[in-house]
Scaffold this active site. Structure first.
Site, short mmCIF file in Angstrom:
data_model
loop_
_atom_site.label_atom_id
_atom_site.label_comp_id
_atom_site.label_asym_id
_atom_site.label_seq_id
_atom_site.Cartn_x
_atom_site.Cartn_y
_atom_site.Cartn_z
N LYS A 189 67.56 36.26 78.56
CA LYS A 189 69.44 36.65 77.31
C LYS A 189 70.91 35.54 78.12
O LYS A 189 71.53 34.98 77.79
CB LYS A 189 69.88 37.82 77.84
N GLY A 240 65.82 56.57 71.93
CA GLY A 240 66.11 54.67 72.40
C GLY A 240 65.77 54.13 71.37
O GLY A 240 66.17 52.86 70.99
N ARG A 291 75.06 46.97 92.36
CA ARG A 291 74.67 46.30 91.32
C ARG A 291 75.67 46.89 89.80
O ARG A 291 76.21 45.98 89.19
CB ARG A 291 73.60 46.02 90.50
#
Length: 280
Positions: free
Chosen positions: A69, A242, A159
């Site tokens: 991506k 999900g 992160r």
């Protein structure tokens, strides 16, 4: 099939697990459109050549999944606002001979949440997001757009701090060990980690800490209902599985290639659920 019928793809490495061909070929069939959608395995060293020569390969565009991506974003001639904001592309198409890129993950997340838990925006409290990968970035962007205060936690704090910095420190970053306190006042909990996925460690969270009107969204869809969702349902909380995000992010991508916006129907959901159940 007409030799000129549009061909689209999903590209990744690996890609055999993808349910995208089931989704898009279902829509092509239901809408009576000529076309084909297929999975293509491309290793990272070969991705640039693949993406820059789509027309020569007979494609009008396609989806991009892990691990490509971010690389795709760097290859497009034009990117949508969403793709630029996330610095990642999950949808490619050719327009006037140029390669365009979009990212539909934020839209897919919001459509899935709106469908599963109507009125969630009116619930007080912060949105607690777990994880710091590409999905977390897209979801944080979506929540900011809806005016939600976001608390971000990741097992590797650095992160999470990188995502917060990307959005001008709009999300508040907390240590993983501080999650219990954050859950007590949360209106929304979103798991974007792989914890709870089949073959991965469980997500060890006590949903009893959440307020009674909170909503729980787990982007994991393998299994279809994770232990987190089961625990939330058992407590009477509303949940967003999900699979909804996967289905809803696909619809705007399909429209780029086949000029028709498809609907996410119960029949499609059952079809994909059945395929996932077979693989469990």
């Amino acid at each position: 099939m007409n030799a000129a019928a549009p061909r689209a793809f999903v590209v990744g490495w690996p890609i055999a697990h993808s349910r995208s061909p089931i989704i898009h070929n279902y829509w092509l069939h239901q809408l009576g459109l000529a076309g084909r959608y297929e999975a293509v395995a491309v290793a990272p060293p070969d991705f640039a050549d693949f993406a820059q020569n789509l027309a020569a390969r007979g494609f009008v565009g396609g989806n991009v999944t892990l691990p490509h991506k971010q690389n795709a974003f760097g290859l497009v001639a034009e990117a949508t606002h969403s793709a630029r904001r996330l610095e990642a592309v999950n949808t490619l198409w050719i327009e006037d001979g140029r390669l365009y890129g979009d990212n539909t993950d934020s839209e897919g997340f919001l459509c899935a949440l709106d469908e599963a838990a109507p009125g969630w925006e009116a619930i007080p409290g912060e949105a607690v997001v777990l994880g710091a990968g590409g999905a977390a970035r897209a979801i944080v962007a979506a929540l900011i757009d809806r005016g939600r205060s976001v608390v971000l936690a990741n097992r590797t704090r650095a992160r999470a701090e990188a995502i917060a910095a990307h959005f001008g420190d709009a999300p508040k970053v907390i240590d993983w060990r501080d999650l219990p306190a954050a859950l007590k006042t949360a209106g929304l909990l979103v798991n974007t980690t792989s914890l709870g996925m089949k073959g991965q460690p469980p997500l060890d969270l006590d949903v009893a800490l959440l307020p009674q009107d909170a909503v729980v969204h787990d982007i994991v869809y393998f299994p279809l209902e994770t232990a987190l969702l089961r625990a939330a349902r058992a407590r009477g909380l509303r949940v967003a599985p999900g699979l909804g995000m996967l289905l809803h992010q696909a619809a705007p991508a399909f429209a780029r290639w086949f000029a028709t916006r498809p609907k996410v129907t119960p029949e499609l959901r059952r079809l994909v659920e059945a395929d996932i159940e077979k693989a469990l």
